[in-house]
Design a protein around this motif. Structure first.
Motif, PDB file in Angstrom:
ATOM      1  N   TYR A 108      -7.999  43.428   1.880  1.00  0.00           N
ATOM      2  CA  TYR A 108      -8.874  43.063   0.762  1.00  0.00           C
ATOM      3  C   TYR A 108      -8.764  44.079  -0.363  1.00  0.00           C
ATOM      4  CZ  TYR A 108     -13.041  41.945  -1.943  1.00  0.00           C
ATOM      5  OH  TYR A 108     -13.900  41.616  -2.958  1.00  0.00           O
ATOM      6  N   ASP A 109      -8.547  43.572  -1.562  1.00  0.00           N
ATOM      7  CA  ASP A 109      -8.496  44.398  -2.768  1.00  0.00           C
ATOM      8  C   ASP A 109      -9.796  44.180  -3.532  1.00  0.00           C
ATOM      9  OD1 ASP A 109      -8.117  45.598  -5.209  1.00  0.00           O
ATOM     10  OD2 ASP A 109      -6.238  44.558  -5.693  1.00  0.00           O
ATOM     11  N   THR A 111     -10.937  45.521  -6.192  1.00  0.00           N
ATOM     12  CA  THR A 111     -10.805  45.509  -7.653  1.00  0.00           C
ATOM     13  C   THR A 111     -10.503  44.117  -8.169  1.00  0.00           C
ATOM     14  OG1 THR A 111      -9.998  47.805  -7.619  1.00  0.00           O
ATOM     15  CG2 THR A 111      -9.580  46.499  -9.623  1.00  0.00           C
ATOM     16  N   ASN A 112      -9.519  43.469  -7.554  1.00  0.00           N
ATOM     17  CA  ASN A 112      -9.131  42.125  -7.976  1.00  0.00           C
ATOM     18  C   ASN A 112      -9.791  41.022  -7.157  1.00  0.00           C
ATOM     19  OD1 ASN A 112      -7.181  42.979 -10.000  1.00  0.00           O
ATOM     20  ND2 ASN A 112      -5.908  43.644  -8.279  1.00  0.00           N
ATOM     21  N   GLU A 113     -10.532  41.446  -6.134  1.00  0.00           N
ATOM     22  CA  GLU A 113     -11.198  40.501  -5.227  1.00  0.00           C
ATOM     23  C   GLU A 113     -10.209  39.492  -4.649  1.00  0.00           C
ATOM     24  OE1 GLU A 113     -14.576  38.833  -7.394  1.00  0.00           O
ATOM     25  OE2 GLU A 113     -15.849  40.323  -6.403  1.00  0.00           O
ATOM     26  N   THR A 114      -9.146  40.040  -4.041  1.00  0.00           N
ATOM     27  CA  THR A 114      -8.125  39.194  -3.420  1.00  0.00           C
ATOM     28  C   THR A 114      -7.894  39.620  -1.971  1.00  0.00           C
ATOM     29  OG1 THR A 114      -6.350  40.644  -4.233  1.00  0.00           O
ATOM     30  CG2 THR A 114      -6.926  38.717  -5.583  1.00  0.00           C
ATOM     31  N   PHE A 115      -7.457  38.660  -1.161  1.00  0.00           N
ATOM     32  CA  PHE A 115      -7.111  38.885   0.234  1.00  0.00           C
ATOM     33  C   PHE A 115      -5.617  38.637   0.402  1.00  0.00           C
ATOM     34  CE2 PHE A 115     -11.477  37.541  -0.024  1.00  0.00           C
ATOM     35  CZ  PHE A 115     -12.159  38.380   0.857  1.00  0.00           C
ATOM     36  N   SER A 116      -4.891  39.612   0.973  1.00  0.00           N
ATOM     37  CA  SER A 116      -3.440  39.485   1.098  1.00  0.00           C
ATOM     38  C   SER A 116      -3.012  39.527   2.563  1.00  0.00           C
ATOM     39  CB  SER A 116      -2.737  40.613   0.335  1.00  0.00           C
ATOM     40  OG  SER A 116      -3.045  40.559  -1.041  1.00  0.00           O
ATOM     41  N   ASN A 139     -11.337  38.632   9.539  1.00  0.00           N
ATOM     42  CA  ASN A 139     -10.351  39.638   9.945  1.00  0.00           C
ATOM     43  C   ASN A 139      -9.710  40.213   8.697  1.00  0.00           C
ATOM     44  OD1 ASN A 139      -8.475  41.252  11.259  1.00  0.00           O
ATOM     45  ND2 ASN A 139      -7.105  39.553  11.732  1.00  0.00           N
ATOM     46  N   SER A 140     -10.443  41.107   8.054  1.00  0.00           N
ATOM     47  CA  SER A 140      -9.994  41.685   6.795  1.00  0.00           C
ATOM     48  C   SER A 140     -10.469  43.121   6.685  1.00  0.00           C
ATOM     49  CB  SER A 140     -10.529  40.862   5.612  1.00  0.00           C
ATOM     50  OG  SER A 140     -10.074  41.380   4.392  1.00  0.00           O
ATOM     51  N   ALA A 141      -9.698  43.938   5.979  1.00  0.00           N
ATOM     52  CA  ALA A 141     -10.067  45.336   5.755  1.00  0.00           C
ATOM     53  C   ALA A 141      -9.432  45.802   4.457  1.00  0.00           C
ATOM     54  CB  ALA A 141      -9.607  46.211   6.915  1.00  0.00           C
ATOM     55  N   SER A 142      -9.991  46.844   3.884  1.00  0.00           N
ATOM     56  CA  SER A 142      -9.458  47.363   2.619  1.00  0.00           C
ATOM     57  C   SER A 142      -8.213  48.207   2.830  1.00  0.00           C
ATOM     58  CB  SER A 142     -10.528  48.190   1.899  1.00  0.00           C
ATOM     59  OG  SER A 142     -10.990  49.241   2.738  1.00  0.00           O
ATOM     60  N   SER A 143      -7.947  48.599   4.080  1.00  0.00           N
ATOM     61  CA  SER A 143      -6.752  49.369   4.413  1.00  0.00           C
ATOM     62  C   SER A 143      -5.845  48.547   5.324  1.00  0.00           C
ATOM     63  CB  SER A 143      -7.130  50.676   5.112  1.00  0.00           C
ATOM     64  OG  SER A 143      -5.999  51.304   5.668  1.00  0.00           O
ATOM     65  N   ALA A 144      -4.552  48.552   5.033  1.00  0.00           N
ATOM     66  CA  ALA A 144      -3.606  47.775   5.836  1.00  0.00           C
ATOM     67  C   ALA A 144      -3.582  48.261   7.282  1.00  0.00           C
ATOM     68  CB  ALA A 144      -2.210  47.864   5.221  1.00  0.00           C
ATOM     69  N   ASP A 145      -3.800  49.538   7.491  1.00  0.00           N
ATOM     70  CA  ASP A 145      -3.784  50.100   8.849  1.00  0.00           C
ATOM     71  C   ASP A 145      -4.965  49.620   9.680  1.00  0.00           C
ATOM     72  OD1 ASP A 145      -1.482  51.510   8.248  1.00  0.00           O
ATOM     73  OD2 ASP A 145      -2.558  53.313   7.618  1.00  0.00           O
ATOM     74  N   SER A 146      -6.007  49.166   9.017  1.00  0.00           N
ATOM     75  CA  SER A 146      -7.213  48.728   9.737  1.00  0.00           C
ATOM     76  C   SER A 146      -7.216  47.232  10.035  1.00  0.00           C
ATOM     77  CB  SER A 146      -8.463  49.083   8.915  1.00  0.00           C
ATOM     78  OG  SER A 146      -8.527  50.482   8.664  1.00  0.00           O
ATOM     79  N   VAL A 147      -6.263  46.510   9.474  1.00  0.00           N
ATOM     80  CA  VAL A 147      -6.196  45.066   9.692  1.00  0.00           C
ATOM     81  C   VAL A 147      -5.614  44.773  11.069  1.00  0.00           C
ATOM     82  CG1 VAL A 147      -5.165  42.905   8.912  1.00  0.00           C
ATOM     83  CG2 VAL A 147      -5.949  44.588   7.243  1.00  0.00           C
ATOM     84  N   LYS A 148      -6.199  43.852  11.764  1.00  0.00           N
ATOM     85  CA  LYS A 148      -5.728  43.469  13.096  1.00  0.00           C
ATOM     86  C   LYS A 148      -4.780  42.273  12.974  1.00  0.00           C
ATOM     87  CE  LYS A 148     -10.076  45.031  15.134  1.00  0.00           C
ATOM     88  NZ  LYS A 148      -9.498  46.241  15.760  1.00  0.00           N
TER      89      LYS A 148
END
Length: 228
Positions: A108-109, A111-116, A139-148
């Protein structure tokens, strides 16, 4: 009676020529229809031969998805949410579901309010609300390392349900190289349907299924006994 040699030497009249052309046209038409009939029968035989293999591949992917959903539940404590249109009465859109993004995980970003999700275009919060009636993905996090990640991100069969931005759902992809493009063109597949809020076939769990059409046959492959 004229001999064959005499007939061959005789010049054809205009009427004779027309009759020859008619006979040749009829022979060509009959031959072409016989060819089409034979080709159709051969294709039907190839499709019947490929059908068990394709269904086997679908069941294999189904097991992978079921395993990923179960792993999601074990890790997060609940099944991936489905697309709830209304709560009262409860109406589910099983087709346009967010299962792909929940199993892949999204970054989750704010700033742009987007989910990638890896390999797919970012989905804005507004788009998620419009397409899935959800404020975002669980299943979302602001850090890629925290995403499952419950699905391998290298190759995820998908189908677009929205263009610009591209939004996708899980679909099926077969090893068509060995089957052949002509045979592949006879098959029609839906995307994977998913319901977890009110499953009719697996109460308390989830329903996952895909529809397959080929020739005059249609089947459903799902995660319940009647659709196995």
């Amino acid at each position: 009676m004229a001999t064959i040699k005499q007939l061959l030497k005789r010049r054809l009249t205009f009427t004779d020529s027309l009759w020859v052309l008619v006979v040749l046209a009829v022979a060509f038409a009959v031959g072409y229809e016989l060819y089409r009939f034979a080709a159709k029968k051969v294709l039907e035989a190839r499709v019947r031969s490929a059908f068990p293999r394709v269904c086997g591949e679908i069941r294999s992917q189904r097991q992978q998805l079921v395993g990923a959903i179960q792993a999601y539940k074990a890790d997060l404590g609940f099944y991936p949410p489905d697309h709830v249109l209304t709560r009262n009465p409860l109406i589910i859109d099983a087709v346009t579901n967010q299962l792909l993004y929940e199993l892949l995980g999204t970054v989750y970003d704010p700033t742009n309010e987007t989910f990638s999700a890896k390999g797919f275009e970012p989905v804005s919060r507004t788009t998620a609300k419009e397409l899935f009636n959800a404020d975002g993905f669980k299943n979302s996090a602001s850090s890629a390392d925290s995403v499952k990640h419950f699905l391998a991100t290298e190759f995820v069969p998908s189908r677009e349900v929205h263009d610009d931005p591209d939004v996708s759902v899980l679909s099926f992809s077969s090893g068509w190289e060995e089957i052949g493009g002509e045979v592949a063109g006879e098959f029609e597949f839906s995307s994977w349907r998913y319901v977890s809020a009110a499953p009719t076939n697996n109460p308390g769990r989830f329903d996952l299924w895909i529809e397959v059409k080929v020739s005059d046959k249609a089947i459903v492959v799902g995660n319940w006994r009647a659709a196995e």
